[in-house]
Design an enzyme around this catalytic site. Structure first.
Site, short mmCIF file in Angstrom:
data_model
loop_
_atom_site.label_atom_id
_atom_site.label_comp_id
_atom_site.label_asym_id
_atom_site.label_seq_id
_atom_site.Cartn_x
_atom_site.Cartn_y
_atom_site.Cartn_z
CG HIS A 72 -4.41 0.54 -8.28
ND1 HIS A 72 -5.72 0.51 -7.90
CD2 HIS A 72 -3.78 1.40 -7.46
CE1 HIS A 72 -5.88 1.34 -6.88
NE2 HIS A 72 -4.72 1.89 -6.59
CG ASP A 107 2.94 4.30 -4.38
OD1 ASP A 107 2.99 5.45 -3.91
OD2 ASP A 107 2.17 3.43 -3.97
CG HIS A 128 -2.05 0.87 1.28
ND1 HIS A 128 -2.44 1.65 0.22
CD2 HIS A 128 -2.89 1.19 2.29
CE1 HIS A 128 -3.46 2.40 0.58
NE2 HIS A 128 -3.76 2.15 1.84
#
Ligand code: CMC
Length: 442
Positions: free
Chosen positions: A307, A363, A268
């Protein structure tokens, strides 16, 4: 004639049921009336990871993963990243509308004047080991705030909710910066109310002996944009953790501490830290094919890719990728960006990633920017936590006000032993057999 119902025939009994469909969903509780026998407790849905279970109705964030769309309260993320700033976006997320000038000035004032923390927080910080991860420090100190504000237990009181929201959004950068200064052995820097939200955060991180820290406007804006992109993302793991704890009517500091703990995980909020470690391990463009091979055989994951919701390019990744170049004009190029760009290119031409719809997520590039800004890797998830506080607080308030919400209590499908009698220790099976049995459980 078309009806908003789901007609189900139970193959076990031949019985037929009509389940109402509302907003594209059936109510899981309606499945309970489907029974194989009179003593059956009723059908349940099995959904590990809650991949297809809506746990609430929410009006905060909207994600269309197939088309790569993200909106906060109806506003596209691209527009907010271009035209808004973090505090205004936080207002939008928490209150549902963009503020007028008067309300925005009040909001800014209220957040800014709640950025100080109790002096005893410094003692907590000092109590951590010299090499403590700042995210671990943040989990502990956010939770500790609940002991300073016992009034926060009045979760059903509107004024109290407003106050805790200002406090948490105001104090998160201070806690985060204190954790950083502690890990560097540097004195804590108090908030500077004359600076912007992100300018003040940079000051608390990087101020040395100068009388006033002057943030570089490009870098200040870059952090602000990153905060906007990370502010909200509907029912992700950490938001779900916040909602779960809040459903027990715990105070918001305890609930947000749970959110920070969830965000700590490498799948996460810890992913941008893991991306940098991965890019450093790859080191050069020449080593990319070999690295990707390992990702495809399941030996490792390509961090920053994939994702649960996006089956298309994450819109936030596109914005961050552009932002990186603006930051590098000030800081100089982070050499890892070349590896990242080539890694993305090769992955997006590879059938393994294409067929699984694995694209760069938020990210993949955010860590490269944070590193160029001089942030250590361990601070990456901490920055994410500051930004996400707006989303968490909005979800907390939404949950508390929702009359349909109850304490979270999922069901399980029990697959363990049937009822059995206790065996005295001297009569239990041979050690080898016992070890074998235990190794199946932990
Ligand atoms: N690298 C290689 N293979 C992958 C990756 C990856 N990053 N992500 C998914 N897969 C494969 C996976 O092995 C599986 O393949 P198969 O069908 O052959 O078994 C398939 O794709 C589906 O994967 P999954 O684990 O069922 O997907 P998920 O929705 O449960 O996981 C995820 C989503 C984000 C945890 C995962 O993609 C992942 O681990 N990515 C790397 C970590 C990362 O970047 N996390 C940040 C997420 S975005 C920020 C946030 O929301 O916090």
């Amino acid at each position: 004639m078309a009806k908003d119902t789901l007609d189900v025939t139970d193959g076990r009994t031949g019985a037929r049921y009509e389940l109402p469909i509302e907003l594209g969903a059936i109510r899981a509780i309606d499945l309970r009336k489907i029974k194989a026998s009179a003593d059956d407790i009723g059908l349940r849905s099995y959904d590990p990871g809650l991949t297809n279970t809506a746990s609430c109705k929410s009006a905060i964030g909207y994600v269309d993963g197939e088309r790569g769309v993200l909106c906060y309260r109806g506003y596209a993320i691209e527009e907010l990243a271009e035209k808004s700033d973090y505090l205004e976006t936080a207002y939008l997320i928490v209150k549902g509308e963009l503020p007028d000038a008067h309300h925005f000035a009040m909001w800014r004032h209220n957040i800014t004047t709640h950025s100080m923390v109790h002096e005893n927080i410094k003692k907590f910080m000092d109590g951590f080991r010299y090499d403590a991860h700042p995210m671990g420090m943040l989990v502990g100190t956010v939770g500790a705030l609940s002991t300073f504000y016992p009034d926060a237990k009045n979760v059903l009181d509107l004024e109290s909710r407003r106050l805790q929201t200002r406090r948490l959004i105001g104090k998160m950068p201070t806690l985060a910066a204190f954790a950083y200064r502690r890990s560097r052995g540097l004195p804590y820097v108090y908030p500077d109310n004359e600076l912007s939200y992100t300018g003040n955060f940079l000051s608390m991180l990087f101020k040395m002996t100068e009388l006033r820290y002057e943030p570089d406007p490009v870098l200040e804006r870059a952090v602000d944009v990153l905060f906007i992109l990370q502010a909200e993302h509907e029912q992700n793991c950490s938001t779900n953790a916040v909602r779960c704890v809040a459903s027990a009517r715990a105070d918001p500091y305890s609930a947000v501490a749970a959110g920070v703990a969830a965000l700590y995980g490498p799948l996460h909020g810890g992913a941008n830290e893991a991306v940098i470690r991965m890019l450093e391990e790859i080191g050069t463009v020449a080593r990319i094919p070999e690295y990707l091979k390992g990702c495809k055989t399941g030996e490792r994951r390509l961090m920053g890719f994939g994702h649960r919701i996006y089956r298309n390019y994450d819109p936030r990744a596109r914005i961050i990728k552009e932002l990186a170049h603006r930051v590098f004009e000030v800081t100089g190029k982070n050499p890892l960006i070349d590896v990242a760009l080539e890694l993305e290119r090769q992955a997006l031409e590879d059938d393994y990633f294409v067929s699984r719809k694995l694209f760069p997520n938020l990210d993949f590039y955010s860590g490269v920017i944070y590193q160029a800004l001089g942030m250590p890797l361990t601070m990456f998830p901490v920055l994410f936590a500051i930004a996400r506080t707006a989303g968490w607080m909005a979800h907390w308030a939404e949950l508390v006000r929702d009359p349909e919400q109850r304490i979270v209590r999922p069901r399980q499908i029990y697959v363990g032993e049937g009822a059995r009698s206790y065996v005295p220790i001297e009569k239990r099976p041979e050690p080898v057999m016992r070890e074998d049995a235990v190794s199946r459980t932990i």
